[in-house]
Design a protein around this motif. Sequence first.
Motif, PDB file in Angstrom:
ATOM      1  N   ILE A   2      -0.133   6.824  -9.843  1.00 43.01           N
ATOM      2  CA  ILE A   2       0.932   5.368  -9.962  1.00 43.01           C
ATOM      3  C   ILE A   2       1.554   5.410  -8.450  1.00 43.01           C
ATOM      4  N   ARG A   3       1.756   4.221  -8.342  1.00 43.95           N
ATOM      5  CA  ARG A   3       2.255   3.481  -6.794  1.00 43.95           C
ATOM      6  C   ARG A   3       3.606   2.397  -7.228  1.00 43.95           C
ATOM      7  N   ALA A   4       4.583   3.031  -6.568  1.00 38.26           N
ATOM      8  CA  ALA A   4       5.195   1.415  -7.078  1.00 38.26           C
ATOM      9  C   ALA A   4       5.472   0.880  -5.785  1.00 38.26           C
ATOM     10  N   THR A   5       5.173  -0.643  -6.962  1.00 40.84           N
ATOM     11  CA  THR A   5       5.259  -2.101  -6.132  1.00 40.84           C
ATOM     12  C   THR A   5       6.439  -2.011  -5.168  1.00 40.84           C
ATOM     13  N   HIS A   6       5.881  -2.038  -3.474  1.00 38.32           N
ATOM     14  CA  HIS A   6       6.086  -2.548  -2.772  1.00 38.32           C
ATOM     15  C   HIS A   6       7.182  -3.714  -2.724  1.00 38.32           C
ATOM     16  N   GLU A   7       8.018  -3.465  -2.330  1.00 32.12           N
ATOM     17  CA  GLU A   7       8.963  -5.018  -1.943  1.00 32.12           C
ATOM     18  C   GLU A   7       8.164  -6.034  -2.214  1.00 32.12           C
ATOM     19  N   HIS A   9       5.669  -7.091  -2.880  1.00 32.42           N
ATOM     20  CA  HIS A   9       3.929  -7.153  -3.267  1.00 32.42           C
ATOM     21  C   HIS A   9       5.512  -8.559  -4.406  1.00 32.42           C
ATOM     22  N   ASP A  10       6.444  -7.840  -4.576  1.00 26.12           N
ATOM     23  CA  ASP A  10       7.469  -8.913  -5.408  1.00 26.12           C
ATOM     24  C   ASP A  10       8.023 -10.478  -4.899  1.00 26.12           C
TER      25      ASP A  10
END
Length: 56
Positions: A2-7, A9-10
């Motif tokens: 599981i990877r956190a989304t990078h800012e 991408h937001d």
Amino acid sequence: MIRATHELHDRRRGRNLGLGLILLAFVGIVFGMTIVKVGGGQDVLGTGMVNTEAGQ
């Protein structure tokens, strides 16, 4: 994994959503103008929303 989304991408998602809404509004405006132009003030879509007395 599981990877956190990078800012990044937001921000990109927000930009794409805004651009999509603008494109949708543009298509709606062009569609509306086309219906008015083709209809010439007549009830083209069959909605009954056109006042027939205005054209006479």
